[in-house]
Write an enzyme that holds these catalytic residues in place. Structure first.
Site, mmCIF file in Angstrom:
data_model
loop_
_atom_site.group_PDB
_atom_site.id
_atom_site.type_symbol
_atom_site.label_atom_id
_atom_site.label_comp_id
_atom_site.label_asym_id
_atom_site.label_seq_id
_atom_site.Cartn_x
_atom_site.Cartn_y
_atom_site.Cartn_z
ATOM 1 N N ASP A 14 -7.357 -1.326 -4.373
ATOM 2 C CA ASP A 14 -8.083 -1.014 -3.396
ATOM 3 C C ASP A 14 -9.250 0.158 -3.898
ATOM 4 O OD1 ASP A 14 -6.970 -2.732 -1.420
ATOM 5 O OD2 ASP A 14 -5.823 -1.039 -0.809
ATOM 6 N N ASP A 40 0.766 -1.252 -0.174
ATOM 7 C CA ASP A 40 -0.004 -0.009 -0.011
ATOM 8 C C ASP A 40 0.906 1.060 -0.078
ATOM 9 O OD1 ASP A 40 -2.347 -1.405 -0.031
ATOM 10 O OD2 ASP A 40 -2.125 -1.546 2.196
#
Length: 225
Positions: free
Chosen positions: A181, A147
């Protein structure tokens, strides 16, 4: 909408997602933060997620394997479902949203399946190497999801008069996520906003358009009174 259009959407998301993840993983040490274009509210913040969304974990090593297998089953089901809705001529908007959700799930699944074998361990002082001589930081099914997208737009404190949280720090938007995401979130949000319109089929839309055209045509040809 044809299946090749859905596949193109999926490929675009996967390529963008994996290219950014690989660049981050091989260019920065763990925890590195950098402002994008000098903007304090748009940053790249390299972290790795071992579990589910928001960093939740469960069941240790078994939990990690279970989560990866669950993602694998979900992507397998998604492959079948995507072909099904294209063949049954669902609306273009619905297929695009389903493609975005599928692409996001597949993007994170790739990390879980292979990143542990492909990359070395990222530390606060060391940048990970791709295909290290001593092997990767984990085995198959044990990879961590990379991420990096971070948007701390507002950083302040809650008013002191609020019970329990008064005076505590407040930040919007605090989650750190990736392109996969974002793809999932975008697909879900648009589906929720336009679900009435999307849960149709193209032939139903075509019938509605034809009916409207016929009504309009009859009105135009009606004799004047």
């Amino acid at each position: 909408m044809k299946l090749r259009s859905a596949i193109l959407i999926i490929l675009l998301v996967i390529v963008a997602d994996q290219a950014l993840k690989i660049w981050i993983k091989t260019s920065f040490p763990f925890g590195h933060i950098t402002n994008v274009l000098g903007l304090s509210w748009f940053r790249l913040y390299f972290i790795e997620n071992e579990g589910m969304a928001w960093g939740w974990k469960f069941g240790g090593d078994f939990g990690k394997i279970f989560l990866t297998l669950f993602r694998l089953v979900a992507v397998g089901f998604g492959s079948w479902y995507l072909v099904k809705i294209v063949r049954e001529r669902y609306t273009r908007g619905f297929i695009i949203c389903a493609s975005l959700i599928y692409a996001g799930a597949l993007g994170n699944l790739i990390d879980s399946l292979f990143y542990g074998m492909i990359f070395g361990q990222s530390t606060y002082t060391q940048v990970a190497e791709a295909f290290p001589a001593g092997g990767g930081y984990a085995g198959f099914l044990h990879g961590h999801v990379v991420d990096m997208l971070y948007f701390p737009m507002v950083h302040s404190n809650f008013p002191n008069w609020l019970p329990l949280i008064g005076g505590k720090e407040f930040e919007f938007f605090s989650p750190i996520f990736n392109i996969a995401d974002a793809s999932i979130s975008l697909g879900v949000i648009v589906l929720l906003l336009f679900q009435k319109r999307f849960f149709q089929r193209e032939d139903e839309e075509e019938q509605e358009e034809v009916s409207g055209q016929e009504t309009h045509s009859v009105g135009d040809n009606a004799p004047a009174v």
